[in-house]
Design an enzyme around this catalytic site. Structure first.
Site, PDB file in Angstrom:
ATOM      1  N   HIS B 281      62.548  51.373  34.901  1.00 17.00           N
ATOM      2  CA  HIS B 281      62.426  52.796  35.203  1.00 17.00           C
ATOM      3  C   HIS B 281      63.718  53.456  35.630  1.00 17.00           C
ATOM      4  O   HIS B 281      63.738  54.617  35.968  1.00 17.00           O
ATOM      5  CB  HIS B 281      61.390  52.995  36.315  1.00 17.00           C
ATOM      6  CG  HIS B 281      60.018  52.631  35.878  1.00 17.00           C
ATOM      7  ND1 HIS B 281      59.154  53.544  35.333  1.00 17.00           N
ATOM      8  CD2 HIS B 281      59.384  51.448  35.869  1.00 17.00           C
ATOM      9  CE1 HIS B 281      58.028  52.926  35.021  1.00 17.00           C
ATOM     10  NE2 HIS B 281      58.138  51.654  35.329  1.00 17.00           N
ATOM     11  N   ARG B 282      64.808  52.694  35.676  1.00 17.65           N
ATOM     12  CA  ARG B 282      66.025  53.291  36.198  1.00 17.65           C
ATOM     13  C   ARG B 282      66.519  54.421  35.303  1.00 17.65           C
ATOM     14  O   ARG B 282      67.105  55.370  35.791  1.00 17.65           O
ATOM     15  CB  ARG B 282      67.129  52.238  36.356  1.00 17.65           C
ATOM     16  CG  ARG B 282      66.947  51.428  37.600  1.00 17.65           C
ATOM     17  CD  ARG B 282      68.253  50.876  38.137  1.00 17.65           C
ATOM     18  NE  ARG B 282      67.980  49.983  39.240  1.00 17.65           N
ATOM     19  CZ  ARG B 282      67.758  48.685  39.097  1.00 17.65           C
ATOM     20  NH1 ARG B 282      67.800  48.152  37.901  1.00 17.65           N
ATOM     21  NH2 ARG B 282      67.479  47.948  40.137  1.00 17.65           N
ATOM     22  N   ALA B 283      66.270  54.317  34.002  1.00 17.86           N
ATOM     23  CA  ALA B 283      66.770  55.325  33.078  1.00 17.86           C
ATOM     24  C   ALA B 283      66.156  56.681  33.391  1.00 17.86           C
ATOM     25  O   ALA B 283      66.878  57.667  33.554  1.00 17.86           O
ATOM     26  CB  ALA B 283      66.465  54.922  31.648  1.00 17.86           C
ATOM     27  N   ALA B 286      67.366  58.076  36.664  1.00 14.57           N
ATOM     28  CA  ALA B 286      68.745  58.558  36.605  1.00 14.57           C
ATOM     29  C   ALA B 286      68.826  59.904  35.888  1.00 14.57           C
ATOM     30  O   ALA B 286      69.566  60.792  36.310  1.00 14.57           O
ATOM     31  CB  ALA B 286      69.627  57.534  35.894  1.00 14.57           C
TER      32      ALA B 286
END
Lengths: 626, 342
Positions: B281-283, B286
């Site tokens: 889920h970092r994308a 970000a």
């Protein structure tokens, strides 16, 4: 820094499998810990760290990757020793984790030495210390929780088996859930305290649920029928030893007590199997004959194993699934059944046949073989001053890399009796300790390819290029470096300097010129030069030279020698340096001269004859060298 | 170091992406840093240093080795927490944001900190000697050629970058301290790759290259020569611009907490992430955070769809999954199609 600023456990959206596994491990310490494997950024660490808020009376003790051995196992208390002259033991992280939870983030990156020793303690529950003149034993029973990203490398099988439960995770695929995740993270970052307050109640509920389940778990009785079911499941999964049954039953107990029940039901066992079996099952229970024979084949050919490894270590599992059928048609039915069973498992009304998570296992079976063959390649002791400080030892040679902490500890107890100096501590030669360091070392491969006009030159170049690119694709994990030299006409040319960069390889290998005569000796001399520079630049590497040729040298001959005998001489020179080498013979003419074989002999390397040269075949052979 | 020794940020010609990415990170340090990919001599380290210099001083606790923020009780180091607990007033000191360099040859003990040997020998007591991660707290951690960093150093960096906390258990000392920093890494992709896990920790990535426009190249040289001939005079030339930008950054920082985003845009980002099959889920996180920061920088309190589009350009390319024989290429068509649906 405080518990309040950790993202609350109750606020994590989805990831029910991990949550459940963590709760099970907390409720019943006998289940043997949890290993969470999954892609980056899927809330693995967040959940584990958040767990500390919802567990009553227990702490989460973290073992950071930078830990040195003395901190993990405890060491002599230096300060005490200086003052009193007595060797007193000060506890390490494992002792602190007694009756608590030990959390190792990125457990697959932990130093091999440490992980083996931790494993011993975890199994026995008692740690015996014999170090630095202190002998002691203490209890260290803890629930071990590990998280890892399989992309970064695997865990040795004995370490894997030690974890009772195994869960894999991926990011949420549902748009609604993803949006909710975003919303919560934004809210959390804007005001962590308020966010914590919002989920405080939910956290307390979980806390109570755990406390209640903990009481219940002790009262649950296991009927004979359940024991038989456990044995049946484990034997169908062909699990080694009897640990699987025990873990199954204990997990099922925790599941039942979390559900607020006092008795075990078959569905508890079914749920437990999904956690306990995936990393333990060794063979698919209903293996078709075709698959069986294939597996046998794999055992017969260790190289085949490592070839499969190439596939299964690709960044994500789906992807390897997608690739396998094309690589290996036998694999197809297995992969398919996996997906179906996965679905079947999630359905509510399951029969006994669905009880076994065959799908998970089939995939994992491959992984196990991978791990066995991947061996110790990535980690090696170094005697240069690079690498991670693991522990100290008493030096046998003059000290080159002083372990200050260990030296001070060694000197500390004698300070009362030694003459006072300017410093508080007077150190003698005998106190000196050397650092033992560990470093990941990849392999370096230098391809030396015949690009002359002889038959199949194009094919050779293409196959080698393919092999290089695909080796570099997972270079980040294996730390492999690859270079390429091509020889044709009168000279040898370094097409690709030894590198780990896919980008550079792609750029440099765009044009592969072929044609002309075969200056084999020139190629070998160039390789020799490159190899010796490499060894000088970087100590401790063991390069492998891969020569792809048909052996028909017909150019060169500097000092009036003929081309072949000059090539042999060059080969002997390389052989003397002790470089590992292998020769892939591509001779295809009707009359075989067998020069490549003689060259291989002179190199002191292995020899392979390939009629069907392809990138896959090359990788296959090269992996056998590791 | 004399103040005038630093080249002004606003005098850097071109490299707009890199400059913007850096500015966004100082407005919102939780973005997760920038990875700058590109060749040598493209003003990477000049820009980083210049930006730190441009910013007004921040409040720190005096003599605190970790430069704790006296306003933020949650991120205090152990020593400052103790002072607070014993009702001591934290003495505030103004300090400029610093650029802390992590050299490629750095050893693990220097990075995470270790036992203070001198103190131990002199006094017979254990004391923690803070390392580079301690210095980097609330500052910029600049790692040149991050792709050449030793693996075990990367491992510890990963941990600190993700958690904002450095946990040390080595060589006789056990210590925990805050380590929140803006990670700026540079790399030349031709010299080797970077581990995907580390890649994912970077909030944004930009690609830089030398200017190709001859006029601009001349301008680069002219400015550099003028600066070297008389730095003070050169600085004066750009003083006004510098102040304007600094002011804009400060305003954006104040505005940032009030910026809001509509649900449709959140859904759009989730759709993009799913369509591009990013890991974890970092994308999406970000992208959203970058879009919020972009809006704040533009002086708006709502995120627009073009903010998202621009944010995606910074936050997604380095997160694309790599398949064999395929570079991590961002399929913009997919993204644009989703924007079209809006």
């Amino acid at each position: 820094m405080t518990a309040k600023t950790v993202f609350p456990f109750a606020a994590v959206v989805g990831q029910d499998q991990i949550k459940k596994a963590l709760l099970i491990a907390v409720v019943n310490p006998k289940v043997g810990g949890v290993l969470i494997a999954g892609e980056k950024g899927s809330a693995k660490s967040t959940l584990v760290r958040g767990l500390s808020q919802v567990i009553p009376n227990r702490k989460l003790i973290e073992l950071p990757l930078n830990a040195t051995e003395d901190m993990v196992f405890g060491s002599m208390d230096m300060e005490q020793a200086i003052i009193t002259g007595k060797r007193q033991f000060s506890h390490g992280i494992l002792a602190k984790a007694h009756n608590h939870i030990l959390y190792i983030d990125e457990v697959n990156l932990l130093q091999r030495e440490l992980s083996n020793a931790i494993l011993d303690v975890a199994v026995s529950g008692i740690h015996v210390v014999e170090r630095e003149g202190v002998s002691n034993s203490y209890e260290a029973q803890f629930t071990m929780i590990g998280t890892m990203n399989p992309e970064e490398g695997d865990l040795p099988p004995q370490f894997l088996d030690r974890f009772g439960l195994y869960v894999t995770v991926a990011g949420e695929k549902n748009i609604k859930d993803r949006v909710e995740i975003l919303r919560r993270i934004l809210a959390y970052e804007q005001n962590p305290i308020a966010f914590y307050q919002k989920y405080k109640r939910a956290g307390e509920d979980i806390c109570q649920q755990i406390a209640a389940a903990r009481k219940k778990v002790k009262q649950i009785l296991i009927s004979d029928a359940m024991m038989q079911l456990a044995a049946q499941i484990s034997s169908q999964g062909n699990c080694a030893g009897h640990r699987a049954e025990i873990f199954l039953l204990e997990t099922a107990k925790a599941i039942a007590s979390l559900a607020g029940r006092h008795d075990l039901l078959p569905m508890d066992m079914q749920e437990a199997a999904a956690f306990v079996l995936p990393h333990r099952m060794r063979q698919p229970p209903e293996e078709s004959r075709e698959q069986h024979s294939q597996k046998k084949q794999q055992h017969d050919q260790p190289a085949q194993d490592s070839f499969n490894k190439e596939q299964s270590q690709l960044p994500d599992e789906e992807q390897s699934n997608a690739n396998e059928p094309s690589q290996d048609r036998d694999e197809a039915p297995e992969v398919k059944s996996e997906g179906e069973l996965e679905k079947g498992k999630r359905q509510e009304d399951t029969t006994m046949a669905d009880l076994l998570p065959i799908g998970n296992m089939a995939l994992d079976l491959q992984k196990r073989q991978v791990r066995q063959s991947s061996g110790k390649r990535t980690l090696a002791k170094t005697n240069t001053r690079q690498g991670r400080y693991v522990r100290s030892c008493i030096p046998t040679k003059p000290v080159t890399d002083l372990a200050f902490d260990a030296t001070l500890r060694a000197a500390a107890p004698y300070q009362l009796t030694r003459a006072k100096s300017m410093c508080c501590i007077n150190i003698c030669r005998g106190d000196l300790r050397q650092k033992v360091r560990e470093k990941r070392i990849g392999s370096t491969f230098l391809f030396v390819v015949d690009a002359s006009g002889s038959m199949g030159a194009r094919q050779r170049m293409k196959a080698v290029k393919g092999a290089i690119l695909s080796m570099l694709q997972d270079a980040y994990q294996k730390r492999d470096k690859v270079g390429m030299i091509a020889f044709r006409r009168q000279t040898a040319e370094i097409l690709l300097p030894v590198t780990r960069s896919v980008e550079l390889a792609e750029k440099s290998l765009q044009h592969l010129p072929t044609g002309g005569k075969t200056p084999l000796a020139e190629g070998l001399y160039t390789a020799l030069g490159m190899l010796s520079t490499m060894c000088r630049l970087e100590k401790g590497i063991e390069p492998v030279m891969v020569l792809v040729t048909d052996g028909r040298a017909n150019a060169g001959g500097r000092a009036g020698q003929d081309a072949v005998s000059e090539a042999l001489q060059a080969a002997r020179l390389i052989g003397e340096t002790g470089v590992n080498s292998l020769v892939i013979d591509t001779e295809q003419d009707f009359i075989k001269l067998g020069i490549a074989f003689t060259i291989a002999h002179a190199l002191g390397g292995s020899y392979y004859k390939l009629d069907d040269l392809s990138a896959e075949n090359i990788i296959h052979i090269v992996n056998g060298m590791k | 170091m004399r103040h005038s020794a630093i080249y002004p940020f606003t005098a850097i010609v071109g490299q707009e992406d890199m400059k913007l990415a850096l500015i966004l990170n100082v407005i919102n340090p939780s973005l997760g840093g920038v990875l700058i990919k590109g060749e040598k001599g493209t003003a990477k380290s000049t820009a980083v240093r210049a930006l730190a210099d441009l910013l007004p001083a921040m409040e720190t606790v005096k003599d605190c080795k970790f430069h704790c923020d006296p306003q933020d009780n949650n991120q205090l180091c152990g020593i400052c927490q103790e002072s607070l607990a014993s009702h001591k007033q934290l003495v505030v000191q103004a300090a400029k944001m610093r650029v802390v360099e992590l050299p490629v040859s750095a050893t693990e003990d220097r990075v995470v900190g270790t036992l203070d040997i001198e103190y131990a020998i002199k006094h017979g007591e254990k004391k923690f000697e803070p390392g580079i991660l301690a210095q980097a707290n609330r500052n910029i951690l600049y790692v040149d050629e991050i792709n050449l960093l030793d693996d075990h150093v990367v491992d510890v960096l990963l941990d600190a970058a993700a958690m904002g906390v450095n946990r040390v258990e080595r060589e006789g000392v056990s210590y925990v301290h805050p380590a929140r920093f803006v990670l700026v890494g540079t790399m030349n992709p031709e010299e080797g790759d970077i581990r995907p896990q580390l890649l994912d920790r970077f909030g944004l990535s930009v690609i830089v290259s030398g200017e190709h426009d001859p006029d601009k190249r001349v301008e680069v040289i002219k400015r550099r020569l003028a600066y070297e001939a008389n730095p003070d005079k050169f600085l004066q030339l750009y003083q006004e611009e510098q102040e304007t930008l600094a002011q804009q950054i400060i305003q954006a920082r104040q505005l940032f907490p009030t910026v809001s985003i509509e649900d449709e845009l959140l859904t759009l980002v989730a759709k993009i992430a799913i369509a591009l099959e990013v890991d974890g889920h970092r994308a999406d996180i970000a992208v959203i955070k970058t879009a919020l920061t972009l809006a704040a920088f533009a002086g708006r309190i709502t995120v627009t769809s073009s903010d998202i589009q621009e944010a995606a350009r910074f936050a997604l390319p380095h997160r694309m999954r790599r398949r064999p024989f395929e570079e991590g290429i961002l399929d913009w068509k997919k993204v644009e199609a989703l924007f079209g649906d809006q």
